[in-house]
Enzyme design. Structure first.
Site, PDB file in Angstrom:
ATOM      1  N   CYS A  78       0.874  -1.180   0.000  1.00 45.28           N
ATOM      2  CA  CYS A  78       0.000   0.000   0.000  1.00 45.28           C
ATOM      3  C   CYS A  78       0.910   1.229   0.000  1.00 45.28           C
ATOM      4  CB  CYS A  78      -0.946  -0.026   1.201  1.00 45.28           C
ATOM      5  SG  CYS A  78      -0.130   0.003   2.808  1.00 45.28           S
ATOM      6  N   ARG A  83      -2.209  -0.697   5.476  1.00 46.75           N
ATOM      7  CA  ARG A  83      -3.356  -1.319   4.793  1.00 46.75           C
ATOM      8  C   ARG A  83      -2.963  -2.667   4.209  1.00 46.75           C
ATOM      9  NH1 ARG A  83      -5.038   3.332   0.749  1.00 46.75           N
ATOM     10  NH2 ARG A  83      -2.956   4.071   1.296  1.00 46.75           N
TER      11      ARG A  83
END
Length: 147
Positions: A78, A83
Site C-alpha cells: 500500500c 493497509r
C-alpha cells in the site's frame, strides 16, 4: 496472525524469480493511477469517504479469490505498509498460503517526527508505472471476477 514481512527490494527480487508471483497493490484506484510498482494489480482493501471515513471494501476478498491463486506468492503493498498488512491478514485467513506484507509499501513508512523508518518501492528506485489497464485495474479485475 503472523504475516511474513519483506522489503520492497526483497519483493522485487522474488517477483523477478517467480513469474507466478503477484504484487497486489491495495491502495485506492486513484493512488494506484498516480504510480504503482510496475506489473502490480490493484484491489483496494479500503475506500476513503469524506463523511464516513475509511470503510473496508466488501468486494476485496471476492475479487482476490477470483483473480489470485491461493498457493502462489502474493506481495501486498500500500502506501506505507499498514493497509497491506490488513489485506495480507484477510488473505491468509481465507486460505492464501504464501502472503507477505511489503514493509514501507510504495511511498515509505515514517515515524511521528517525519523520519523514514522503512523506504518504499519508489524511494528504493524500483520500477514504477502509471499504466492502468483492464488486466491490472480494479475495475477490470472486478469485471473479470463477475462483480
Amino acid at each position: 496472525m503472523q504475516i511474513r514481512q519483506v522489503t520492497p527490494a526483497e519483493a522485487k527480487e522474488a517477483l523477478d524469480r517467480d513469474p507466478d508471483a503477484a504484487y497486489l497493490d491495495v491502495r485506492t484506484e486513484r493512488e494506484f493511477a498516480h504510480g504503482h510498482p510496475a506489473g502490480a494489480i490493484n484491489i483496494p482493501v479500503v475506500f476513503f469517504d469524506l463523511t464516513a471515513g475509511p470503510t473496508r471494501n466488501k468486494d476485496f476478498l471476492p475479487v482476490a479469490e477470483k483473480v489470485l491463486s491461493k498457493d502462489k506468492p502474493i506481495f501486498c503493498g500500500c502506501k506505507s505498509g499498514d493497509r497491506s498488512q490488513m489485506a495480507a491478514e484477510i488473505l491468509a485467513a481465507a486460505g492464501f498460503t504464501r502472503v507477505a506484507n511489503v514493509v514501507g509499501g510504495f511511498s515509505g513508512a515514517y515515524d511521528r517526527n517525519g523520519i523514514i523508518v522503512a523506504p518504499g518501492w519508489a524511494e528504493c528506485g524500483l520500477p514504477v508505472s502509471k499504466a492502468v489497464d483492464e488486466e491490472r485495474s480494479y475495475a477490470g479485475l472486478r469485471k473479470r471476477a463477475g462483480l
